[in-house]
Design a protein around this motif. Structure first.
Motif, PDB file in Angstrom:
ATOM      1  N   ALA A   5       0.680  -1.533  -0.053  1.00  0.00           N
ATOM      2  CA  ALA A   5      -0.146  -0.466  -0.199  1.00  0.00           C
ATOM      3  C   ALA A   5       0.590   0.966   0.355  1.00  0.00           C
ATOM      4  O   ALA A   5       0.507   2.731  -0.555  1.00  0.00           O
ATOM      5  CB  ALA A   5      -0.620   0.185   1.413  1.00  0.00           C
ATOM      6  N   VAL A   6       2.113   1.726   0.736  1.00  0.00           N
ATOM      7  CA  VAL A   6       3.263   2.000   0.472  1.00  0.00           C
ATOM      8  C   VAL A   6       3.025   2.364  -0.736  1.00  0.00           C
ATOM      9  O   VAL A   6       3.517   4.152  -0.934  1.00  0.00           O
ATOM     10  CB  VAL A   6       3.799   2.302   1.626  1.00  0.00           C
ATOM     11  CG1 VAL A   6       4.843   2.995   1.663  1.00  0.00           C
ATOM     12  CG2 VAL A   6       3.991   2.214   2.946  1.00  0.00           C
ATOM     13  N   TYR A   7       4.423   1.515  -1.087  1.00  0.00           N
ATOM     14  CA  TYR A   7       3.971   1.942  -2.989  1.00  0.00           C
ATOM     15  C   TYR A   7       3.259   2.523  -3.554  1.00  0.00           C
ATOM     16  O   TYR A   7       3.344   3.450  -4.604  1.00  0.00           O
ATOM     17  CB  TYR A   7       4.352   0.568  -3.502  1.00  0.00           C
ATOM     18  CG  TYR A   7       6.104  -0.197  -3.250  1.00  0.00           C
ATOM     19  CD1 TYR A   7       6.834   0.945  -3.125  1.00  0.00           C
ATOM     20  CD2 TYR A   7       6.073  -1.415  -2.769  1.00  0.00           C
ATOM     21  CE1 TYR A   7       8.734  -0.191  -2.952  1.00  0.00           C
ATOM     22  CE2 TYR A   7       7.021  -1.734  -1.856  1.00  0.00           C
ATOM     23  CZ  TYR A   7       8.433  -1.195  -2.605  1.00  0.00           C
ATOM     24  OH  TYR A   7       9.948  -1.725  -2.120  1.00  0.00           O
ATOM     25  N   ALA A   8       1.855   1.881  -3.451  1.00  0.00           N
ATOM     26  CA  ALA A   8       0.827   2.735  -4.103  1.00  0.00           C
ATOM     27  C   ALA A   8       0.755   3.725  -4.175  1.00  0.00           C
ATOM     28  O   ALA A   8       0.306   4.666  -4.315  1.00  0.00           O
ATOM     29  CB  ALA A   8      -0.390   1.800  -3.717  1.00  0.00           C
ATOM     30  N   VAL A   9       0.789   4.606  -2.440  1.00  0.00           N
ATOM     31  CA  VAL A   9       0.629   6.234  -1.804  1.00  0.00           C
ATOM     32  C   VAL A   9       1.495   6.701  -2.750  1.00  0.00           C
ATOM     33  O   VAL A   9       1.031   7.877  -2.986  1.00  0.00           O
ATOM     34  CB  VAL A   9       0.331   5.943  -0.607  1.00  0.00           C
ATOM     35  CG1 VAL A   9       0.119   7.887  -0.224  1.00  0.00           C
ATOM     36  CG2 VAL A   9      -1.368   5.349  -0.216  1.00  0.00           C
ATOM     37  N   ALA A  30       9.302   7.155   3.723  1.00  0.00           N
ATOM     38  CA  ALA A  30      10.398   6.825   5.517  1.00  0.00           C
ATOM     39  C   ALA A  30      10.083   5.394   5.941  1.00  0.00           C
ATOM     40  O   ALA A  30      10.748   4.745   7.190  1.00  0.00           O
ATOM     41  CB  ALA A  30      10.106   8.245   5.873  1.00  0.00           C
ATOM     42  N   PHE A  31       8.378   4.888   5.952  1.00  0.00           N
ATOM     43  CA  PHE A  31       7.604   3.897   6.400  1.00  0.00           C
ATOM     44  C   PHE A  31       8.367   2.757   6.033  1.00  0.00           C
ATOM     45  O   PHE A  31       8.410   1.601   6.665  1.00  0.00           O
ATOM     46  CB  PHE A  31       6.523   4.127   6.546  1.00  0.00           C
ATOM     47  CG  PHE A  31       6.129   5.666   8.204  1.00  0.00           C
ATOM     48  CD1 PHE A  31       5.248   4.936   8.770  1.00  0.00           C
ATOM     49  CD2 PHE A  31       5.361   6.251   7.932  1.00  0.00           C
ATOM     50  CE1 PHE A  31       4.975   5.328   9.932  1.00  0.00           C
ATOM     51  CE2 PHE A  31       5.141   6.988   8.377  1.00  0.00           C
ATOM     52  CZ  PHE A  31       5.095   6.789   9.385  1.00  0.00           C
ATOM     53  N   LEU A  32       8.995   3.384   4.560  1.00  0.00           N
ATOM     54  CA  LEU A  32       9.219   1.358   4.158  1.00  0.00           C
ATOM     55  C   LEU A  32      10.521   0.564   5.010  1.00  0.00           C
ATOM     56  O   LEU A  32      10.471  -0.745   5.039  1.00  0.00           O
ATOM     57  CB  LEU A  32       9.668   1.390   2.763  1.00  0.00           C
ATOM     58  CG  LEU A  32       8.393   1.837   1.419  1.00  0.00           C
ATOM     59  CD1 LEU A  32       9.302   2.319   0.167  1.00  0.00           C
ATOM     60  CD2 LEU A  32       7.887   0.437   1.774  1.00  0.00           C
TER      61      LEU A  32
END
Length: 613
Positions: free
Chosen positions: A42-46, A75-77
């Motif tokens: 989801a982080v990649y998508a956002v 930064a959360f990855l």
């Protein structure tokens, strides 16, 4: 040179792939490991949406705003990957919660500083809009930015180290999964290197998003080919690490996926058959009909012999060092299960018996495999057989007392009566008293043998009513009965045996209470009690009074309170001797279920004021 349109199109495609993958993988029943991975996707998508927003922004201000949000999100990855790897390798449960919360809090603070940077310039000292190959923002980091980014960098390399160590020394059954994760994680490092070297155009976040399909493809292979989030890790987390019994995990085709140390120790062939049908490692698990074909119409003894020969021959062809060949007695399969429910093995010259508990592992609503718990019940079953044998002997003993001894006892009674017609001798009276004592011992022993048996069905009985009925059947002399008002309660009991409890308690109070005694029946917090105002029982003898044949009265059998304890145990109650408020003896029964207490037979609902009619 790559045009902006092509670049945005590639980022958009990668973003769509990540969004679809996150939606496809998400399941409310996923374990923590799966949820963390969906969070990464989801982080990649956002981040991809924010990159598109930066490149298509109408003004420099909006480009900078999108850039700050990109930096905050990506930064959360490193943190999400680190937590994911910790959970996958089984180390997350060992990390203090405070440390996890600190890492999350640190990332929240960094994200907040990056988003609000235009206000304070603590992270980026200035922004540059690069024109080649198309306009995008590049921030100039401050000295503080290095300190803020350092923990994420360390987490990235720590994740690689954990995966590498797990690949080398972790369970062999999961090495393909671990290798896939390691391969899927390394492209991030390659993307960083190529971007800083100028080989990849556009913003760094865009490069990460473009590379995400490659990462997702490799990890997806581990997810769907090797059930990364479904069977082996889930079973190891919830079962394998906490049970001392032998545990094996198989897929829907009964192939061996995982096992614990107890399984490898008990069944040494297990480690050599990973990925193969579990019956090759533990042939006992396969029902006889499957091992021998359809043997329902065949000779049972021949089937057993054939099964033993086959297993013994197999063991002989590949013997375990220091172990004798193992044979198996066939067992029938458990209902709705592809495995047996019990089996017997001959190990090292002795018979071992096992129970098999089969638990389906469901993934997205369908059975994807099974967890099998193989529990050695040899000692327990031997104990049950010993108890059954003792019970049989006790029943035979009771039958002997009831029939074989009563006949000669009646003959002796008859002879004494005939002798009294001719002689008036005190010796005859003494002999008669002795015969009456023998008859009392027989009656009490029969009661002890029969009424100590487990009670299958209980009924609602009124405690006070049974207490008064029992009083009428006992020779009470000058004693008095006081049934307390709170004793008028219904309990679950066998009425006949409960009356026997009161009768024996009353006799004990009357025989040992001295002067005319008052006997009280009262209710306690979780049961009831029978008390008297006699001299009581010394503390050091209160446990002895329930022992077989213990009595302080020469004329007593010593079985009265032993019968009371046996009946209490048959009900599932506890019983103890203590002192009453007046200093006398008090027999307390606890663990008694009243009608107000919800029980399984009433569907777990309180039943109050129900008539027995």
């Amino acid at each position: 040179m790559v045009s902006e349109t092509v670049y945005v199109g590639v980022v958009a495609l990668s973003t769509a792939i990540a969004a679809v993958a996150a939606w496809w993988l998400w399941d409310e029943e996923m374990n923590l490991q799966g949820r963390l991975f969906v969070g990464i996707v989801a982080v990649y998508a956002v981040a991809g949406l924010l990159v598109i927003g930066e490149l298509l922004a109408p003004s420099r201000m909006w480009m900078i705003a999108a850039y700050n949000f990109e930096s905050a999100v990506t930064a959360f990855l490193p943190l999400l990957w680190f937590l994911f790897i910790l959970e996958y390798t089984g180390y997350l449960r060992r990390v203090p919660r405070a440390a996890v919360y600190a890492l999350v809090g640190w990332n929240v603070v960094v994200a907040a500083l990056e988003i609000t940077n235009p206000i304070h310039d603590l992270v980026w000292s200035e922004y540059t809009v690069l024109a080649s190959p198309f306009p995008y923002v590049q921030g100039e980091g401050t000295a503080l930015a290095v300190a803020l980014v350092l923990p994420g960098t360390l987490l990235y390399y720590a994740s690689i180290a954990l995966l590498g160590a797990h690949l080398l020394v972790g369970p062999s059954v999961g090495r393909k999964q671990t290798a896939a994760l390691l391969v899927g994680y390394l492209p991030t490092f390659a993307i960083f290197t190529l971007w800083f070297g100028g080989a990849i155009p556009g913003p760094l976040t865009g490069a990460l998003v473009i590379g995400s399909p490659l990462i997702l493809a490799v990890v997806a292979w581990a997810v769907f080919k090797h059930q990364l989030f479904d069977l082996a890790p889930l079973a190891r987390e919830s079962v394998l690490e906490v049970l001392d019994d032998a545990v094996v995990v198989v897929d829907r085709d009964r192939r061996l996926l995982d096992y614990n140390a107890a399984a490898a120790e008990t069944f040494p062939a297990v480690p050599d058959h990973e990925g193969e049908p579990v019956e090759r490692a533990v042939p006992e698990l396969c029902p006889v009909a499957e091992r021998d074909g359809d043997s329902a119409d065949g000779d049972g003894e021949a089937d057993t012999a054939a099964a033993r020969r086959r297993v013994v021959d197999g063991a002989a062809s590949n013997p375990e060092p220091g172990r004798e060949p193992t044979a198996v007695l066939p067992a029938e399969g458990a209902p709705d299960s592809p495995f047996v429910s019990t089996f017997t093995r001959f190990e090292d010259g002795e018979v071992r018996e096992y129970d098999v508990t089969v638990s389906p592992l469901e993934v997205r609503g369908s059975v994807a495999g099974y967890t099998l718990v193989l529990r050695d019940v040899t000692e327990r079953r031997q104990h049950v057989r010993d108890l059954e044998q003792q019970t049989t002997q006790l029943e035979r003993f009771a039958s002997t007392l009831s029939h074989d001894l009563r006949n000669p006892l009646n003959v002796a009674y008859g002879r004494i009566e005939l002798a009294r017609e001719q002689y008036d001798d005190e010796h005859l009276d003494t002999a008669g008293d002795a015969l009456e004592r023998i008859e009392g011992i027989i009656d009490d022993t029969l009661t002890l043998a029969r009424e100590g048996q487990t009670i299958d069905e209980l009924e609602r009985v009124d405690l006070a009513t049974v207490a008064r009925d029992a009083w009428d059947t006992v020779d009470t002399a000058d004693a008095e009965l006081d049934v307390a008002a709170d004793a008028s309660v219904r309990i679950y009991a066998d009425a006949t045996r409960l009356q026997s409890v009161f009768e024996n308690c009353y006799r004990n109070c009357i025989d040992h209470g001295g002067a005319p005694v008052t006997v009280t029946v009262e209710r306690t917090d979780d049961g009831f009690a029978v008390a008297d105002d006699g001299p009581g029982v010394p503390p050091d003898r209160r446990e002895q009074v329930f022992e077989y044949a213990y009595s302080t009265d020469d004329d007593g059998t010593g079985l009265g309170l032993a019968i009371v304890e046996a009946i209490a145990r048959a009900h599932g109650w506890s019983v103890e001797m203590t002192d009453s408020e007046s200093g006398g003896a008090k027999v307390v029964f606890s663990g008694v279920e009243t009608v107000e207490t919800p029980i399984a037979g009433d569907g777990g609902r309180p039943v109050v004021g129900v008539s027995d009619d």
